[in-house]
Design an enzyme around this catalytic site. Structure first.
Site, PDB file in Angstrom:
ATOM      1  N   SER A  38      19.361  16.707  -6.099  1.00  0.00           N
ATOM      2  CA  SER A  38      18.997  16.772  -4.667  1.00  0.00           C
ATOM      3  C   SER A  38      18.954  15.376  -4.052  1.00  0.00           C
ATOM      4  CB  SER A  38      17.660  17.494  -4.489  1.00  0.00           C
ATOM      5  OG  SER A  38      16.566  16.684  -4.886  1.00  0.00           O
ATOM      6  N   TYR A  63      16.061  17.792  -9.478  1.00  0.00           N
ATOM      7  CA  TYR A  63      15.516  16.855  -8.474  1.00  0.00           C
ATOM      8  C   TYR A  63      16.510  15.719  -8.243  1.00  0.00           C
ATOM      9  CZ  TYR A  63      12.320  13.393  -6.402  1.00  0.00           C
ATOM     10  OH  TYR A  63      11.727  12.454  -5.579  1.00  0.00           O
TER      11      TYR A  63
END
Ligand SMILES: NC(=O)C1=CN([C@@H]2O[C@H](COP(=O)(O)OP(=O)(O)OC[C@H]3O[C@@H](n4cnc5c(N)ncnc54)[C@H](O)[C@@H]3O)[C@@H](O)[C@H]2O)C=CC1
Ligand SMILES: CCCCCC(=O)/C=C/[C@H]1C=CC(=O)[C@@H]1CCCCCCC(=O)O
Length: 266
Positions: A161, A158
């Site tokens: 990203s 995460y």
């Protein structure tokens, strides 16, 4: 009106929000409509929530103010961007908000959070470019996270990203590109916010570890989505292209740091 004043006006604008049917995305759509946007187009994979969100916003702001279109951001960018531009003629504000925190599906996570954000940004950047035939300028708002300023044991994929979104958006929105093409690109970095996504953290990590991380960053509150929606409008009205803004602890936006904090071993 000067070009920058027109660009920062919300009245009469067409806004698109991915992942716009709940939580932060919904709050962003709600605040843009509340400030006079012509229509908010909600793109989301969830059909029932989409129908409900459209209904709620239309009963608050009037018929056809919100339009839900079912969409998987990882596959529908070409087809639905063409459809939206045919139906609404142009888009003034495009918000890339949809995301996943499923660390055990890293490819899917990167496609939703990073690849789709990049693809949709490029499509609408091209549409908005003032050097293009009929390009009228516009603003792209990409949602990163304060997780993009930090290195710690949580959310490795995460975080990757969100680092990608921040780097991409600040580069595309760089003053050089803005002066050449007339499209503003802004980044928002919310801190912990009370949504479906955030509640997932305790399924993934031991409570003790999460508590240590929270203590280290000294987060005062898990803020409301509404604060992020309000902050998005404030940033839209005041920010130059290429800037990133933290929205944390139920407070107004502050410019993001240009540094990364590395959490020491403990
Ligand atoms: N909740 C938090 O603490 C924080 C959230 N953020 C960011 O804010 C944004 C919104 O997050 P939340 O509202 O918390 O998340 P959420 O999980 O409540 O909402 C995300 C929305 O994206 C939609 N979505 C997921 N995959 C999709 C796909 N393939 N195509 C279309 N729609 C899809 C979901 O259906 C959902 O409606 C995300 O970018 C997230 O990373 C950033 C910092 C903190
Ligand atoms: C610090 C951990 C917070 C734990 C609970 C939580 O609020 C998690 C939130 C994450 C879900 C999506 C996000 O973007 C959230 C991270 C928000 C900032 C977290 C910063 C700390 C970090 O770098 O891990």
């Amino acid at each position: 009106l000067k070009d920058t004043d027109k660009e920062r006006e919300i009245e009469g604008k067409v806004v698109v929000v991915t992942g716009g049917t709940c939580d932060i995305g919904y709050a962003i759509a709600d605040h843009f409509l509340n400030n006079g946007a012509k229509v908010a187009i909600l793109l989301d994979i969830k059909i029932e929530e989409g129908i409900q969100a459209e209904k709620e916003l239309n009963s608050k702001y009037g018929e056809n103010k919100a339009v839900f279109i079912q969409c998987d951001v990882t596959v529908d960018s070409k087809r639905l961007s063409e459809y939206i531009l045919r139906k609404f003629k142009h888009v003034d504000i495009f918000v890339n908000n949809a995301a996943s925190v499923e660390e055990n599906e890293p490819r899917k996570l990167m496609l939703i959070n990073a690849v789709a954000t990049i693809e949709w940004s490029i499509i609408f950047f091209k549409h908005m470019r003032k050097d293009n035939f009929r390009g009228e300028g516009g603003t792209i708002i990409n949602i990163s996270s304060t997780a993009a300023h930090n290195i710690d044991p949580l959310y490795a994929t995460y975080k990757a990203s969100k680092f990608a979104i921040l780097g991409f958006s600040q580069s595309l929105g760089h003053k050089y590109n803005y002066n050449k093409y007339g499209v503003r690109v802004l980044t928002l970095c919310p801190g912990p916010t009370n949504t479906t996504l955030v509640n997932n953290v305790y399924n993934l990590y031991e409570r003790k570890l999460v508590e240590k991380v929270i203590k280290y960053y000294n987060f005062a509150t898990i803020q409301s989505s509404d604060n992020v929606g309000r902050g998005a409008v404030e940033v839209f009205r005041s920010s130059e292209s290429g800037k990133s803004w933290d929205i944390v602890d139920e407070k107004p936006p502050v410019e993001s740091p240009n540094t990364i904090t590395v959490m020491p071993e403990f």
